[in-house]
Design an enzyme around this catalytic site. Structure first.
Site, PDB file in Angstrom:
ATOM      1  NE  ARG A 224      -4.099   1.871   0.719  1.00 47.32           N
ATOM      2  CZ  ARG A 224      -4.574   2.860  -0.035  1.00 47.32           C
ATOM      3  NH1 ARG A 224      -3.961   3.140  -1.188  1.00 47.32           N
ATOM      4  NH2 ARG A 224      -5.617   3.535   0.336  1.00 47.32           N
ATOM      5  N   GLY A 225       0.885   1.954  -1.109  1.00 51.61           N
ATOM      6  CA  GLY A 225       1.845   3.029  -1.322  1.00 51.61           C
ATOM      7  C   GLY A 225       1.874   4.060  -0.240  1.00 51.61           C
ATOM      8  CD  GLU A 226      -3.131   5.703   2.010  1.00 52.23           C
ATOM      9  OE1 GLU A 226      -3.713   5.663   3.103  1.00 52.23           O
ATOM     10  OE2 GLU A 226      -3.649   6.172   0.974  1.00 52.23           O
ATOM     11  CG  ASP A 227      -0.327   2.156   4.827  1.00 48.83           C
ATOM     12  OD1 ASP A 227      -0.765   3.288   5.043  1.00 48.83           O
ATOM     13  OD2 ASP A 227      -1.017   1.119   4.907  1.00 48.83           O
ATOM     14  CB  THR A 228       5.242   0.511   3.207  1.00 49.24           C
ATOM     15  OG1 THR A 228       4.674  -0.070   2.033  1.00 49.24           O
ATOM     16  CG2 THR A 228       4.480   0.048   4.429  1.00 49.24           C
ATOM     17  NE  ARG A 229       4.279   5.135  -3.853  1.00 46.02           N
ATOM     18  CZ  ARG A 229       4.086   4.295  -4.877  1.00 46.02           C
ATOM     19  NH1 ARG A 229       5.130   3.861  -5.556  1.00 46.02           N
ATOM     20  NH2 ARG A 229       2.887   3.897  -5.189  1.00 46.02           N
TER      21      ARG A 229
ATOM     22  N   GLY B 133      -5.425   3.831 -11.347  1.00 47.21           N
ATOM     23  CA  GLY B 133      -6.817   3.827 -11.758  1.00 47.21           C
ATOM     24  C   GLY B 133      -7.598   2.801 -10.972  1.00 47.21           C
TER      25      GLY B 133
ATOM     26  CD  GLU C 188      -0.625  -5.007  -6.563  1.00 47.15           C
ATOM     27  OE1 GLU C 188      -0.125  -4.150  -7.314  1.00 47.15           O
ATOM     28  OE2 GLU C 188      -0.261  -5.168  -5.375  1.00 47.15           O
TER      29      GLU C 188
END
Length: 815
Positions: free
Chosen positions: A30-35, A62, A96
Site C-alpha cells: 500500500r503506497g501511502e503506508d510504506t512506499r 486507476g 493484486e
C-alpha cells in the site's frame, strides 16, 4: 520464518517450471503506508542482492488493475506482500492479492508475507483496520468481497515476518537472504521447452512430494538427447525450495572418469548440502560423512548422467537410509542397470508429432509452426528425427534462415551423411559397450531390426555372441527397444551404427564388416577386391542393380560371412522374379542364417552344416538338400510360398528344429514320407501348413509334445485330424479355417493349454466334441459351419471370451 511457509500448494501446476520469469519477486504494498520507508528499503536491498524486482512506481492508480500488471504477477517467481494498516482499503491491492494467491495455486508461485505493524490474525480474520475496510467493500463490491476475504485468509495463514518492534534492517536482510537462496537454487533450463508439462506431471506423481515420511529415489531413463537432464533441472527448479538442502551434480559419469573425480563429486555434494568446504582424506571417509550429514536433513539430490559403475553407486549415490525423512533423489541415466536401487523408473519417450513440429519450428523459424513453403520439408525432418529433441534442435538451428533449395540439399546430404553433433551424443552409449555387445548392436542396426527377439538371440548364440545377455544390455542402454517381442531401434541410432561401419574404411565398402545399402553392395561386388571382412549382408533386390554376375568368385572370398539376407520388400516381386545360382556356387561355411527369396534352386552340394535358420520363401525349389546326415544346429526353416516344393528332409534329421513354415507350398501333399520319426522332435513349437495340398496329419504327430502352434487353414483337401492329441499338452493354437473337416477327435478335449480354436468356413463341420480339460480356451470360431448344437461341456470353458456362430444356418440351440 518457518521454512515450510513457502511450500507450493499440492495442486500447483508443473507449468511453473517452464515459464519464462521476467522478475524474481513481485512487490505488493500500500503506497501511502510504506512506499517511502520499509518497501523502498526492501526494494533497494533486493536489487543490490542481484534480485530482479517488479515494483509499481505509479503514485496514482486507476480503479481497474492493468492487464500488464497482472502479467507481471504471473511472470514473477515469487511475491512479497507487505500487509500494512491501510492495505485492505485499496481495491487495487486486494485485486493484486487475489491474483497472487491464484498464481500460488496454479503455478506454485512462492508467497512471502510481511505483517508490517499489523497483527497476522487481523489479516486472517479481517478484523480491526482490515474489518473496517470491508465495511465499505460490502456495499460497493459485493461480487468481489468473498474472493478478497478468501485471499486474505489464505495469505494470513502463511508464516511470514511479523514486524512490530526491532530494527527493520534486520528483517530486510533476512527477507533478502531468503529470496536470494530461493533464486540461487534455480538452474538455467534452456529455451523452447516443448512438451514439458506432461513429463513433469508424471515425474511429480512418481516423486510423491507431499509424503514426508519416506525417502524416494526415482530414475529418469532414456536415450541420449531425449531430454533427461532438462527434465531433471525443471523438476529441481520446481521443488528445490521445499527442502532443507539441495544439490544438482551434473555430468557425474564424465567427472568420475577423471582421476580423483569421485573424490571431487563427494566434496561438491557436501559443499552444496552444508555450504561449507570439507576436507576428505579418501572416498570411504567421504561416503561416511555424506551419510552422517544427509541423515539429519530433508534433501533433494540430483545425480545427472550416472552409469552402473559399482564404486560410483556405492560411495556417492548410497542407500535409502543415508537420507533424512522426506528426502528425494533423482538419477538420470542411459543405463537401466544403474537403477536397481530406485523406487520407480520414469522412462522418457520421444515427443509426439505435434510437439516435435513445434520444437523444430521454434528453432528453424522462431515461431510455433513452419512457414507455408517449408511445411512438406519440415515434415520430412520431423519423421527423420522420430521425436528426439536433440535432433530437432540441431537440425532446426542448422536450417534456420536457409532457402528451400538449401533445405533440399541439406536433406539429401543428411540421408547419406548423419549430422555429427547428433551422432556424437548417441555414440557415447555405443562406446561404453564391450566388443561382443558392439558386434550385437551392429548386427541389429545392419541386419536384425524388426526381427523376433528369441529368433535373433538363438542365432547370436550360435555365433558365440551370448544373444540374450547382449540384447538385454542394449535394451538397458536405450540403444534398442523390445515391443511385442520384436527388436526395434531408433532410426538415428541405426544411422549411428551405420556410420561406425563406414568409418572403418571410408568410401571403401568392400572392406566393411557389414553391408546393407544396395549401392554399396554393388560397388563392393563389382570391385572383386576385399570382402574378407564382411560378416553380414542384407540386400533388398527391388532397389539394387545387378550384382550377381561374378557372385561365385566374390562369395568364395567371404570367409567370415555369418548372416545373409537377399529379399524383396514386395512379396509380389519375390514370387515373380527368380534367381539362379551359378554352377559350382558354394555358400560360406561360417554362414549361420541364410535368407534368400526367389531362389531357383539350391547348389547341388548344399550342406546346412552350421546354419541355425534358413528362409527360402517364394523359391522354385522342389526339394531341399539330399544329404541324410543330422543338422543339429538348425532351428528355423521357412520355405513358404515355394509352390513347386514337393518334399522335405526328414524332420528327425533336424532334432532341434523349433519352427517349420511350409505355408503356401501348394504342391506339398504328403507329410508322411517327408516327416520321418517324430519321437526325436523335442523342440518343435510351430508347424505352419496352411494353404498346402495335404489331406491329413499322421498319427505320429502326437509325439510333438512341445508343439504350441498348428495351422492347416486353407488346406482345401484336408479332411481329418488323427485322434491322438491327448499328449500334446502345450498346444495353444489350432487353426483349421477353410478345411473340409467334418468333426474333431475326442482327444481335442484334453488339450489343457489350448487358447485358440478356429473352424471358420469349415462348411462340412457338424459335430463339436465334449471339452473335458480345455479350461484355457479363450477364442472359439465356428462361423459358417454346419454345426447344429454345442456340447453341454461348453459351460465349463471358464476362460472363454469370444464365441463366433454367425452364418451357422443349421444351428438350433445352446445346451
Amino acid at each position: 520464518m518457518a521454512s515450510t511457509s513457502a511450500q507450493l500448494p499440492s495442486n500447483s501446476s508443473s507449468s511453473n517450471l517452464i515459464r519464462r520469469w521476467s522478475h524474481d519477486v513481485f512487490l505488493s504494498f500500500r503506497g501511502e503506508d510504506t512506499r517511502y520507508n520499509f518497501t523502498d528499503h526492501l526494494y533497494t536491498h533486493l536489487l543490490r542482492s542481484g534480485i530482479k524486482v517488479f515494483r509499481d512506481d505509479r503514485l496514482t492508480r486507476g480503479e481497474e488493475i492493468q492487464h500488464e500488471h497482472l502479467k507481471a504477477i504471473e511472470n514473477s517467481r515469487s511475491s512479497i506482500i507487505v500487509f500494512s494498516k491501510n492495505y485492505a482499503e485499496s481495491r487495487w491491492c486486494l485485486e493484486e492479492l487475489a491474483k497472487i494467491m491464484d498464481c500460488r495455486k496454479e503455478f506454485g508461485q512462492i508467497v512471502l508475507p510481511v505483517f508490517y505493524h499489523v497483527n497476522p490474525s487481523d489479516v486472517r480474520k479481517q478484523t480491526d483496520s482490515f474489518g473496517d475496510a470491508f465495511t465499505n467493500h460490502e456495499i460497493n463490491w459485493k461480487n468481489k468481497v468473498q474472493i478478497w476475504r478468501d485471499a486474505l485468509t489464505e495469505a494470513g495463514n502463511i508464516s511470514g515476518w511479523d514486524i512490530e518492534d526491532g530494527y527493520e534492517s534486520k528483517f530486510i536482510k533476512e527477507i533478502s537472504d531468503i529470496c536470494k537462496r530461493l533464486n540461487d537454487k534455480c538452474l538455467f533450463v534452456g529455451e523452447n521447452l516443448v512438451g514439458m508439462d506432461s513429463y513433469l506431471r508424471e515425474l511429480t506423481s512418481k516423486l510423491k512430494i507431499q509424503s514426508n515420511d519416506d525417502v524416494r529415489i526415482v530414475g529418469i531413463w532414456g536415450v541420449g538427447g531425449i531430454g533427461k537432464t532438462t527434465i531433471a533441472k525443471a523438476i529441481y527448479n520446481q521443488i528445490a525450495h521445499e527442502f532443507d538442502c539441495v544439490s544438482f551434480l551434473e555430468n557425474v559419469k564424465e567427472i568420475h572418469k577423471v582421476k580423483g573425480g569421485l573424490h571431487d563429486l563427494q566434496k561438491r555434494l557436501l559443499r552444496d548440502i552444508t555450504g561449507e568446504k570439507h576436507y576428505i582424506s579418501n572416498i570411504s571417509r567421504g561416503a561416511k560423512v555424506i551419510q552422517d550429514t544427509l541423515q539429519s536433513h530433508k534433501a533433494l539430490i540430483v545425480f545427472d548422467d550416472i552409469d552402473d559403475d559399482l564404486e560410483l553407486l556405492e560411495y556417492l549415490v548410497g542407500e535409502h537410509h543415508w537420507f533424512g525423512r522426506g528426502s528425494r533423489v533423482l538419477i538420470t541415466t542411459r543405463d537401466r542397470n544403474s537403477l536397481h536401487k530406485v523406487n520407480e523408473v520414469f522412462e522418457i519417450e520421444g515427443l509426439n508429432h505435434k510437439d516435435a513440429l513445434k520444437l523444430f519450428s521454434l528453432y528453424a523459424f522462431q515461431q510455433s509452426l513452419p512457414e507455408e513453403d517449408y511445411k512438406i520439408l519440415s515434415n520430412y525432418v520431423i519423421h527423420y528425427c522420430q521425436g528426439l529433441p536433440l535432433a530437432l534442435k540441431v537440425l532446426g538451428s542448422l536450417l534456420r534462415g536457409k532457402r528451400t533449395s538449401e533445405w533440399e540439399s541439406e536433406w539429401h546430404k543428411l540421408k547419406n551423411i548423419p549430422n555429427a553433433k547428433i551422432q556424437d551424443v548417441l555414440k557415447i552409449s555405443y562406446d561404453e559397450l564391450d566388443h561382443t555387445q558392439q558386434a550385437i548392436f551392429l548386427d541389429i542396426a545392419c541386419f536384425f531390426k524388426g526381427e523376433d527377439r528369441d529368433f535373433v538371440s538363438k542365432i547370436l548364440d550360435c555365433c558365440e555372441m551370448f544373444g540374450e545377455s547382449g540384447i538385454g544390455f542394449l535394451e538397458a542402454k536405450c540403444l534398442i527397444t523390445v515391443s511385442h517381442n520384436k527388436i526395434y531401434m531408433h532410426d538415428l541410432i541405426k544411422e549411428m551404427g551405420w556410420e561406425v561401419i563406414r568409418q572403418q574404411h571410408p568410401k571403401d565398402p568392400n572392406k566393411w564388416s557389414r553391408l546393407w545399402n544396395p549401392d554399396d553392395i554393388y560397388h563392393a561386388f563389382i570391385s572383386e577386391k576385399g570382402m574378407k571382412n564382411v560378416e553380414t549382408i542384407s540386400l533388398e533386390l527391388s532397389r539394387s542393380k545387378e550384382v550377381f554376375a561374378n557372385m561365385k568368385k566374390v562369395f568364395a572370398k567371404m570367409k567370415k560371412l555369418r548372416l545373409l539376407r537377399v529379399y524383396y520388400s514386395n512379396d509380389v516381386m519375390g514370387k515373380k522374379y527368380k534367381i539362379s545360382l551359378p554352377e559350382g556356387f558354394e555358400f560360406p561355411r561360417e554362414l549361420r542364417y541364410l535368407h534368400w527369396e526367389g531362389l531357383e534352386a539350391l547348389p547341388l552340394n548344399f550342406d546346412p552344416e552350421n546354419l541355425v535358420a534358413i528362409n527360402l520363401k517364394c523359391s522354385n525349389i522342389k526339394k531341399l538338400w539330399k544329404m541324410k546326415k543330422h543338422h543339429e544346429k538348425l532351428k528355423f526353416v521357412d520355405v513358404s510360398d515355394s509352390q513347386q516344393l514337393i518334399k522335405m528332409p526328414k524332420l528327425s534329421s533336424m532334432p532341434n528344429l523349433e519352427s517349420l513354415n511350409i505355408k503356401g507350398c501348394t504342391s506339398f501333399c504328403k507329410l508322411y514320407s517327408s516327416i520321418g520319426a517324430f519321437p526325436d522332435m523335442n523342440f518343435l513349437k510351430e508347424l505352419l501348413l496352411e494353404n498346402t495340398g495335404i489331406k491329413e496329419l499322421p498319427s505320429s504327430i502326437q509325439y510333438l509334445t512341445s508343439l504350441e502352434f498348428l495351422n492347416v487353414s486353407g488346406c482345401s483337401k484336408f479332411q481329418k485330424l488323427p485322434d491322438c492329441f491327448a499328449k500334446m499338452r502345450r498346444l495353444r493354437s489350432l487353426d483349421m479355417h477353410g478345411t473340409r473337416v467334418k468333426e474333431l477327435p475326442s482327444s481335442i478335449g484334453y488339450l489343457e493349454s489350448l487358447e485358440f480354436l478356429n473352424l471358420l468356413d469349415c462348411s462340412h463341420f457338424e459335430k463339436f466334441p465334449e471339452m473335458v480339460k480345455t479350461k484355457c480356451l479363450r477364442w472359439l470360431h465356428l462361423s459358417r459351419t454346419a454345426i447344429k448344437e454345442l456340447p453341454s461341456s461348453i459351460g465349463y470353458l471358464e476362460s472363454l471370451e469370444f464365441l463366433y456362430l454367425s452364418g451357422c444356418s443349421r444351428f438350433e440351440k445352446f445346451p
